[in-house]
Scaffold this motif. Structure first.
Motif, PDB file in Angstrom:
ATOM      1  N   THR A 137       0.850  -1.185   0.000  1.00  0.00           N
ATOM      2  CA  THR A 137       0.000   0.000   0.000  1.00  0.00           C
ATOM      3  C   THR A 137       0.891   1.242   0.000  1.00  0.00           C
ATOM      4  O   THR A 137       2.116   1.141  -0.069  1.00  0.00           O
ATOM      5  N   SER A 138       0.279   2.401   0.112  1.00  0.00           N
ATOM      6  CA  SER A 138       1.055   3.641   0.158  1.00  0.00           C
ATOM      7  C   SER A 138       1.336   4.028   1.605  1.00  0.00           C
ATOM      8  O   SER A 138       0.712   3.516   2.540  1.00  0.00           O
ATOM      9  N   ASP A 139       2.274   4.952   1.782  1.00  0.00           N
ATOM     10  CA  ASP A 139       2.577   5.470   3.116  1.00  0.00           C
ATOM     11  C   ASP A 139       1.706   6.669   3.464  1.00  0.00           C
ATOM     12  O   ASP A 139       1.581   7.027   4.635  1.00  0.00           O
ATOM     13  N   ARG A 140       1.133   7.289   2.476  1.00  0.00           N
ATOM     14  CA  ARG A 140       0.383   8.527   2.700  1.00  0.00           C
ATOM     15  C   ARG A 140      -1.021   8.416   2.134  1.00  0.00           C
ATOM     16  O   ARG A 140      -1.382   7.429   1.509  1.00  0.00           O
ATOM     17  N   VAL A 172      -4.734   9.553  -2.132  1.00  0.00           N
ATOM     18  CA  VAL A 172      -4.552   8.667  -3.287  1.00  0.00           C
ATOM     19  C   VAL A 172      -5.877   8.037  -3.699  1.00  0.00           C
ATOM     20  O   VAL A 172      -5.908   6.946  -4.277  1.00  0.00           O
ATOM     21  N   GLY A 173      -6.971   8.720  -3.401  1.00  0.00           N
ATOM     22  CA  GLY A 173      -8.277   8.202  -3.777  1.00  0.00           C
ATOM     23  C   GLY A 173      -8.598   6.897  -3.071  1.00  0.00           C
ATOM     24  O   GLY A 173      -8.336   6.737  -1.878  1.00  0.00           O
ATOM     25  N   SER A 174      -9.136   5.942  -3.828  1.00  0.00           N
ATOM     26  CA  SER A 174      -9.532   4.652  -3.259  1.00  0.00           C
ATOM     27  C   SER A 174      -8.425   3.607  -3.363  1.00  0.00           C
ATOM     28  O   SER A 174      -8.674   2.418  -3.162  1.00  0.00           O
ATOM     29  N   TYR A 175      -7.218   4.046  -3.659  1.00  0.00           N
ATOM     30  CA  TYR A 175      -6.097   3.123  -3.892  1.00  0.00           C
ATOM     31  C   TYR A 175      -5.906   2.148  -2.724  1.00  0.00           C
ATOM     32  O   TYR A 175      -5.925   0.926  -2.904  1.00  0.00           O
ATOM     33  N   ASN A 176      -5.721   2.672  -1.516  1.00  0.00           N
ATOM     34  CA  ASN A 176      -5.450   1.814  -0.360  1.00  0.00           C
ATOM     35  C   ASN A 176      -6.654   0.968   0.029  1.00  0.00           C
ATOM     36  O   ASN A 176      -6.513  -0.224   0.340  1.00  0.00           O
ATOM     37  N   SER A 177      -7.838   1.567   0.015  1.00  0.00           N
ATOM     38  CA  SER A 177      -9.033   0.823   0.418  1.00  0.00           C
ATOM     39  C   SER A 177      -9.305  -0.351  -0.520  1.00  0.00           C
ATOM     40  O   SER A 177      -9.730  -1.427  -0.080  1.00  0.00           O
ATOM     41  N   ASN A 178      -9.046  -0.176  -1.811  1.00  0.00           N
ATOM     42  CA  ASN A 178      -9.254  -1.279  -2.763  1.00  0.00           C
ATOM     43  C   ASN A 178      -8.291  -2.432  -2.500  1.00  0.00           C
ATOM     44  O   ASN A 178      -8.675  -3.608  -2.579  1.00  0.00           O
ATOM     45  N   ILE A 179      -7.033  -2.101  -2.186  1.00  0.00           N
ATOM     46  CA  ILE A 179      -6.043  -3.153  -1.906  1.00  0.00           C
ATOM     47  C   ILE A 179      -6.400  -3.892  -0.626  1.00  0.00           C
ATOM     48  O   ILE A 179      -6.372  -5.130  -0.574  1.00  0.00           O
ATOM     49  N   ILE A 180      -6.727  -3.143   0.418  1.00  0.00           N
ATOM     50  CA  ILE A 180      -7.049  -3.761   1.699  1.00  0.00           C
ATOM     51  C   ILE A 180      -8.303  -4.621   1.588  1.00  0.00           C
ATOM     52  O   ILE A 180      -8.351  -5.743   2.106  1.00  0.00           O
ATOM     53  N   LEU A 186       4.054 -17.703   0.111  1.00  0.00           N
ATOM     54  CA  LEU A 186       3.917 -16.245   0.120  1.00  0.00           C
ATOM     55  C   LEU A 186       3.149 -15.770  -1.107  1.00  0.00           C
ATOM     56  O   LEU A 186       3.430 -16.168  -2.231  1.00  0.00           O
ATOM     57  N   TYR A 187       2.168 -14.893  -0.850  1.00  0.00           N
ATOM     58  CA  TYR A 187       1.429 -14.236  -1.923  1.00  0.00           C
ATOM     59  C   TYR A 187       1.660 -12.726  -1.843  1.00  0.00           C
ATOM     60  O   TYR A 187       1.709 -12.155  -0.743  1.00  0.00           O
ATOM     61  N   ILE A 188       1.813 -12.103  -2.996  1.00  0.00           N
ATOM     62  CA  ILE A 188       1.908 -10.647  -3.059  1.00  0.00           C
ATOM     63  C   ILE A 188       0.527 -10.095  -3.399  1.00  0.00           C
ATOM     64  O   ILE A 188      -0.061 -10.467  -4.418  1.00  0.00           O
ATOM     65  N   CYS A 189       0.011  -9.219  -2.543  1.00  0.00           N
ATOM     66  CA  CYS A 189      -1.293  -8.598  -2.756  1.00  0.00           C
ATOM     67  C   CYS A 189      -1.074  -7.111  -3.014  1.00  0.00           C
ATOM     68  O   CYS A 189      -0.579  -6.385  -2.135  1.00  0.00           O
ATOM     69  N   SER A 190      -1.441  -6.676  -4.199  1.00  0.00           N
ATOM     70  CA  SER A 190      -1.138  -5.293  -4.578  1.00  0.00           C
ATOM     71  C   SER A 190      -2.120  -4.798  -5.628  1.00  0.00           C
ATOM     72  O   SER A 190      -3.042  -5.505  -6.011  1.00  0.00           O
ATOM     73  N   SER A 191      -1.892  -3.573  -6.088  1.00  0.00           N
ATOM     74  CA  SER A 191      -2.716  -2.982  -7.128  1.00  0.00           C
ATOM     75  C   SER A 191      -1.994  -3.095  -8.463  1.00  0.00           C
ATOM     76  O   SER A 191      -0.813  -2.778  -8.565  1.00  0.00           O
ATOM     77  N   HIS A 192      -2.707  -3.572  -9.480  1.00  0.00           N
ATOM     78  CA  HIS A 192      -2.141  -3.709 -10.822  1.00  0.00           C
ATOM     79  C   HIS A 192      -2.610  -2.547 -11.691  1.00  0.00           C
ATOM     80  O   HIS A 192      -3.815  -2.338 -11.866  1.00  0.00           O
ATOM     81  N   PHE A 193      -1.662  -1.782 -12.227  1.00  0.00           N
ATOM     82  CA  PHE A 193      -1.973  -0.638 -13.069  1.00  0.00           C
ATOM     83  C   PHE A 193      -2.443  -1.108 -14.442  1.00  0.00           C
ATOM     84  O   PHE A 193      -1.726  -1.814 -15.139  1.00  0.00           O
TER      85      PHE A 193
END
Length: 306
Positions: free
Chosen positions: A86-89, A92-100, A172-179
């Motif tokens: 996720t981001s540190d700040r 960023v719109g819904s970026y973090n909430s969508n990942i979580i 291990l799985y990587i969970c992130s946002s795909h551009f």
């Protein structure tokens, strides 16, 4: 009426100042987005080559019976780790909430028992969220650069690989946002460890970073290797894991900059709409005040005439 007009004038000035800030932030994020997309082009060339090598080596069937990487954890203590990026700040719109939200849903499907998984967090928002929700956050890394370097990500991968070798988790799985593009990003979960045939074929099937010539033509073994193909594969697979992790973080940062740019644009547009509304309100109030003043003058003049 005068006090009300002054309040509106103050709100107009304040909103204009905010709009200048959001416009500047939108420009900054757009510049970052353009820079990181340029770096992604270079990354794709590299990952295309390394995937090509692995696919060629696979023609020798070295992956058929490949066992997962060593881990001190026994089968009775299988535990999954989820590397959440996720981001540190904020802003960023819904970026973090969508990942979580996507990560929570993915965990519920694969590890419904809280004792069966750990969270590895890259980015403060994810770390803070899972800590507040009493999840087992075993690793966190904050302050990833706006344009991540391979050496920076390599440090993260080294720390996580050590935890894997020590038996803290078995996969291990990587969970992130795909551009996807500048207005869309999707949640993505990708298996990174263990580097066995299943996970390698899964990453290959995505086709990301693979040139069209690699995906379409029939591959044959084209390399002469020393000391052996198996030893070369053992050396290149850790590099491949680092490459996948770097690609995921690079991809996530790209989505972050895009989301931030879109959020700042929306804020700028909203500020513009609010300014127009306030200016209309101010002009109406001013017109009403002038009309009232004219009426009072006219009334006073008529009173004097009588």
């Amino acid at each position: 009426m005068v006090e009300s007009m002054n309040e509106v004038k103050h709100r107009i000035a304040s909103t204009k100042s905010t709009r200048q800030i959001t416009e500047a932030m939108e420009m900054v994020q757009t510049v970052k987005l353009n820079r990181i997309q340029g770096q992604t082009v270079t990354y794709n060339k590299y990952v295309s080559k390394i995937k090509s090598v692995i696919m060629h080596l696979a023609q020798s069937h070295l992956l058929d019976n490949r066992k997962p990487s060593s881990s001190k954890a026994s089968d009775s203590k299988k535990k999954t780790a989820y590397l959440v990026i996720t981001s540190d700040r904020g802003m960023v719109g819904s970026y973090n909430s969508n990942i979580i939200r996507g990560t929570k849903r993915f965990i519920e499907e694969h590890s419904p028992n809280p004792d069966d998984y750990v969270i590895l967090a890259v980015g403060g928002n994810g770390a803070d969220f899972f800590k507040k929700n009493d999840a087992n956050v075993s690793y966190e890394y904050r302050g990833v650069s706006d344009i991540p370097t391979f050496s920076e990500v390599k440090k993260i991968v080294k720390a996580i690989s050590q935890m894997y070798d020590d038996g803290l988790f078995t996969e291990l799985y990587i969970c992130s946002s795909h551009f996807v593009n500048r207005i869309r990003s999707d949640f993505k979960a990708q298996k990174l460890l263990p580097m066995d045939r299943e996970s390698i074929e899964e990453s290959m099937s995505t086709g990301e970073g693979i040139g069209s010539e690699v995906k379409t033509k029939k591959l044959t073994a084209e390399y002469e290797v020393e000391p052996s193909e198996e030893e070369v594969l053992n050396d290149i697979l850790p590099q491949y894991a680092e490459t996948l992790a770097y690609g995921a973080i690079l991809d996530a940062k790209t989505a972050e900059h895009s989301s931030s740019s879109m959020a700042m644009k929306a804020a700028t547009d909203n500020a513009g709409d609010l300014i127009s509304s306030l200016e209309l309100k101010y002009n109406r109030a001013r017109q009403a005040a002038i009309t009232t003043e004219i009426t009072e003058i006219t009334g006073g003049q008529e009173a004097l005439n009588h």
